[in-house]
Design a protein around this motif. Structure first.
Motif, PDB file in Angstrom:
ATOM      1  N   GLY A  58       0.695  -1.293   0.123  1.00  0.00           N
ATOM      2  CA  GLY A  58      -0.028  -0.087   0.162  1.00  0.00           C
ATOM      3  C   GLY A  58       1.045   1.090  -0.321  1.00  0.00           C
ATOM      4  O   GLY A  58       0.332   2.150  -0.223  1.00  0.00           O
ATOM      5  N   SER A  62       3.463  -0.126  -7.147  1.00  0.00           N
ATOM      6  CA  SER A  62       2.812  -0.102  -7.835  1.00  0.00           C
ATOM      7  C   SER A  62       2.477   0.753  -8.510  1.00  0.00           C
ATOM      8  O   SER A  62       3.015   1.471 -10.239  1.00  0.00           O
ATOM      9  CB  SER A  62       1.493  -0.774  -8.439  1.00  0.00           C
ATOM     10  OG  SER A  62       1.832  -2.478  -7.722  1.00  0.00           O
ATOM     11  N   THR A  63       2.332   2.141  -8.051  1.00  0.00           N
ATOM     12  CA  THR A  63       1.320   3.480  -8.214  1.00  0.00           C
ATOM     13  C   THR A  63       2.728   4.191  -9.367  1.00  0.00           C
ATOM     14  O   THR A  63       2.870   4.923 -10.106  1.00  0.00           O
ATOM     15  CB  THR A  63       0.522   4.219  -7.818  1.00  0.00           C
ATOM     16  OG1 THR A  63      -0.058   3.592  -7.112  1.00  0.00           O
ATOM     17  CG2 THR A  63       0.024   5.510  -8.431  1.00  0.00           C
ATOM     18  N   VAL A  95      -2.084  -5.905 -10.367  1.00  0.00           N
ATOM     19  CA  VAL A  95      -2.820  -4.054 -10.915  1.00  0.00           C
ATOM     20  C   VAL A  95      -1.921  -3.019 -10.866  1.00  0.00           C
ATOM     21  O   VAL A  95      -2.339  -2.269 -11.672  1.00  0.00           O
ATOM     22  CB  VAL A  95      -2.657  -3.858  -8.600  1.00  0.00           C
ATOM     23  CG1 VAL A  95      -2.568  -2.450  -8.490  1.00  0.00           C
ATOM     24  CG2 VAL A  95      -4.005  -4.352  -8.166  1.00  0.00           C
ATOM     25  N   ASP A 197       1.722  13.904  -0.251  1.00  0.00           N
ATOM     26  CA  ASP A 197       0.536  14.985  -0.330  1.00  0.00           C
ATOM     27  C   ASP A 197      -0.351  14.947   1.327  1.00  0.00           C
ATOM     28  O   ASP A 197      -0.836  16.095   1.811  1.00  0.00           O
ATOM     29  CB  ASP A 197      -1.059  14.453  -1.210  1.00  0.00           C
ATOM     30  CG  ASP A 197      -0.887  13.177  -1.163  1.00  0.00           C
ATOM     31  OD1 ASP A 197      -0.298  12.538  -1.450  1.00  0.00           O
ATOM     32  OD2 ASP A 197      -2.448  12.399  -1.470  1.00  0.00           O
ATOM     33  N   THR A 234       0.861   9.522  -7.685  1.00  0.00           N
ATOM     34  CA  THR A 234      -0.742   9.468  -8.401  1.00  0.00           C
ATOM     35  C   THR A 234      -0.597  10.426  -9.467  1.00  0.00           C
ATOM     36  O   THR A 234      -1.416  10.753  -9.546  1.00  0.00           O
ATOM     37  CB  THR A 234      -1.856  10.080  -7.134  1.00  0.00           C
ATOM     38  OG1 THR A 234      -1.696  10.431  -6.190  1.00  0.00           O
ATOM     39  CG2 THR A 234      -2.109   8.432  -6.163  1.00  0.00           C
TER      40      THR A 234
HETATM   41  N1  LIG Z   1      -3.011  10.146  -1.396  1.00  0.00           N
HETATM   42  C1  LIG Z   1      -2.018   9.408  -2.076  1.00  0.00           C
HETATM   43  N2  LIG Z   1      -1.972   7.821  -2.599  1.00  0.00           N
HETATM   44  C2  LIG Z   1      -1.185   7.312  -3.129  1.00  0.00           C
HETATM   45  C3  LIG Z   1       0.094   7.457  -3.637  1.00  0.00           C
HETATM   46  N3  LIG Z   1       0.525   6.418  -4.223  1.00  0.00           N
HETATM   47  C4  LIG Z   1      -0.226   5.173  -4.079  1.00  0.00           C
HETATM   48  N4  LIG Z   1      -1.249   5.463  -3.620  1.00  0.00           N
HETATM   49  C5  LIG Z   1      -2.880   5.268  -3.241  1.00  0.00           C
HETATM   50  O1  LIG Z   1      -2.079   4.389  -2.083  1.00  0.00           O
HETATM   51  C6  LIG Z   1      -2.518   2.861  -2.528  1.00  0.00           C
HETATM   52  C7  LIG Z   1      -1.648   2.011  -2.530  1.00  0.00           C
HETATM   53  O2  LIG Z   1      -1.118   1.695  -4.250  1.00  0.00           O
HETATM   54  P1  LIG Z   1       0.263   0.501  -4.730  1.00  0.00           P
HETATM   55  O3  LIG Z   1       0.540   1.486  -5.435  1.00  0.00           O
HETATM   56  O4  LIG Z   1      -1.169  -0.343  -5.240  1.00  0.00           O
HETATM   57  O5  LIG Z   1       0.869   0.194  -4.012  1.00  0.00           O
HETATM   58  P2  LIG Z   1       1.947  -1.034  -3.308  1.00  0.00           P
HETATM   59  O6  LIG Z   1       0.902  -1.835  -2.796  1.00  0.00           O
HETATM   60  O7  LIG Z   1       3.093  -0.281  -2.413  1.00  0.00           O
HETATM   61  O8  LIG Z   1       2.073  -1.503  -4.624  1.00  0.00           O
HETATM   62  C8  LIG Z   1      -3.309   3.140  -4.143  1.00  0.00           C
HETATM   63  O9  LIG Z   1      -4.901   4.107  -3.334  1.00  0.00           O
HETATM   64  C9  LIG Z   1      -2.888   4.351  -4.184  1.00  0.00           C
HETATM   65  O10 LIG Z   1      -3.718   5.585  -5.797  1.00  0.00           O
HETATM   66  C10 LIG Z   1       0.509   9.127  -3.542  1.00  0.00           C
HETATM   67  O11 LIG Z   1       1.412   9.601  -3.637  1.00  0.00           O
HETATM   68  N5  LIG Z   1      -1.005  10.095  -2.708  1.00  0.00           N
END
Ligand SMILES: Nc1nc2c(ncn2[C@@H]2O[C@H](COP(=O)(O)OP(=O)(O)O)[C@@H](O)[C@H]2O)c(=O)[nH]1
Ligand SMILES: [Mg+2]
Length: 319
Positions: A58, A62-63, A95, A197, A234
């Motif tokens: 989370g 991935s983002t 994802v 943020d 994001t």
């Molecule tokens: N507010 C905010 N949310 C983010 C940011 N980057 C990722 N997210 C959110 O965090 C959640 C998990 O992101 P993900 O990329 O799936 O995380 P992973 O499990 O580390 O791969 C998603 O709902 C994203 O949209 C960010 O910079 N700011």
């Protein structure tokens, strides 16, 4: 090697994505014929920059990766992504794949994304990841990214395949930072505080910077000082900065630093050990299985012992 396999090798070398995907599937299935293929592929490879991205679930790995891919694509670089998520065998890669499709990179041939599934045997996942990297590294990718969840020994092992490791954190309160301090300085070349943020972001950056500075004082031999980058995955804020730091880290390594060679040797030592353990494991399950079966009872009766049996097994494997 079969004629068809030779053709596959040529296709992979030419950058044919579907052939690479087929070879990675065979790696996951433990196809014994892959060993000869991987030997040839390893000798062909070595040009891709392998970057590991790790951090808690989370955190935004991935983002961030999809943002980075977008950045590199705009600079004309070809990027492959290997998503290794032992906790959720298929979703991690799915994802990421969805995100990339959303960003419309997946159709352009300059991006390849693949998730690795653990299929139950965690021990072999790191070895299989190394093999998948060997396939990708024989192709004309400029950058190969590995995404994995940064918790547990197995995930730390997976990060050992990357030349540069990006460690993702999210903004956190003081106590959590204290808890996070233990050990993480060992695996990160670049620290990222994602979700810039959020209100604790600057404080977290500050604390990580202090932690790194302390680590540098304790280890005077460390030439590379890990930078801390703040990103908002994001929106893409900070992603260009992160890409620049990744470049800087590879440039530092390429300058022939003894530390970089030391790390490359450490990685290779680990890889050989991983392959060796896997070879012994296979033998135990296959050709030596019955031989071993017949020798278990004397051990249980304490007429022999497990160390003697392991020793005999090793000698047998050597012969
Ligand atoms: N507010 C905010 N949310 C983010 C940011 N980057 C990722 N997210 C959110 O965090 C959640 C998990 O992101 P993900 O990329 O799936 O995380 P992973 O499990 O580390 O791969 C998603 O709902 C994203 O949209 C960010 O910079 N700011
Ligand atoms: Mg993910």
């Amino acid at each position: 090697m079969e004629q068809d396999d030779r053709k596959l090798l040529d296709a992979v070398a030419a950058g044919h994505i579907r052939s690479a995907a087929r070879l990675i599937t065979r790696v996951e299935r433990d196809d014994p014929a892959m060993v000869a293929m991987l030997q040839a592929l390893y000798r062909m490879g070595g040009r891709s920059k392998v970057v590991g991205v790790t951090g808690p679930p989370g955190a935004g790995k991935s983002t961030l990766i999809s943002s980075l891919v977008g950045h590199w694509r705009r600079h004309g670089l070809k990027v492959a992504v290997l998503a290794v998520d032992p906790s959720s065998p298929f979703s991690g890669g799915a994802v990421l794949g969805d995100r990339l499709r959303m960003m419309d990179h997946s159709g352009d041939g300059g991006v390849f994304i693949r998730s690795m599934a653990s299929r139950g045997h965690l021990g072999g996942l790191s070895r299989a990841t190394g093999d998948a990297l060997t396939v990708l590294d024989a192709m004309p990718w400029d950058i190969v990214l590995i995404e994995t969840v940064g918790v547990g020994q197995n995930e730390t092992d997976i990060m050992r395949h990357a030349a540069v490791v990006v460690l993702l954190q999210t903004p956190m309160g003081g106590d959590d930072v204290q808890a996070a301090k233990a050990g993480i300085n060992e695996i990160g070349d670049i620290f990222v505080v994602n979700k810039a943020d959020h209100k604790e972001a600057d404080r977290t950056v500050q604390m990580l910077a202090e932690m790194i500075a302390l680590g540098q004082r304790l280890h005077a031999e460390r030439i590379w000082k890990p930078p801390v980058v703040k990103t908002q995955a994001t929106t893409g804020d900070g992603v260009a900065d992160l890409a620049a730091q990744i470049d800087r880290c590879f440039a530092a390594n390429a300058n022939g630093m003894p530390a970089a060679l030391h790390r490359a040797r450490t990685r290779m030592r680990f890889r050989v050990g991983e392959i060796l353990r896997d070879m012994l494991d296979r033998r135990m399950r296959a050709e030596d299985g019955q031989w071993l079966e017949d020798l278990l009872d004397p051990v249980l009766a304490r007429e022999s012992d497990p160390y003697a049996l392991a020793q005999r097994m090793l000698e047998r494997a050597g012969g």
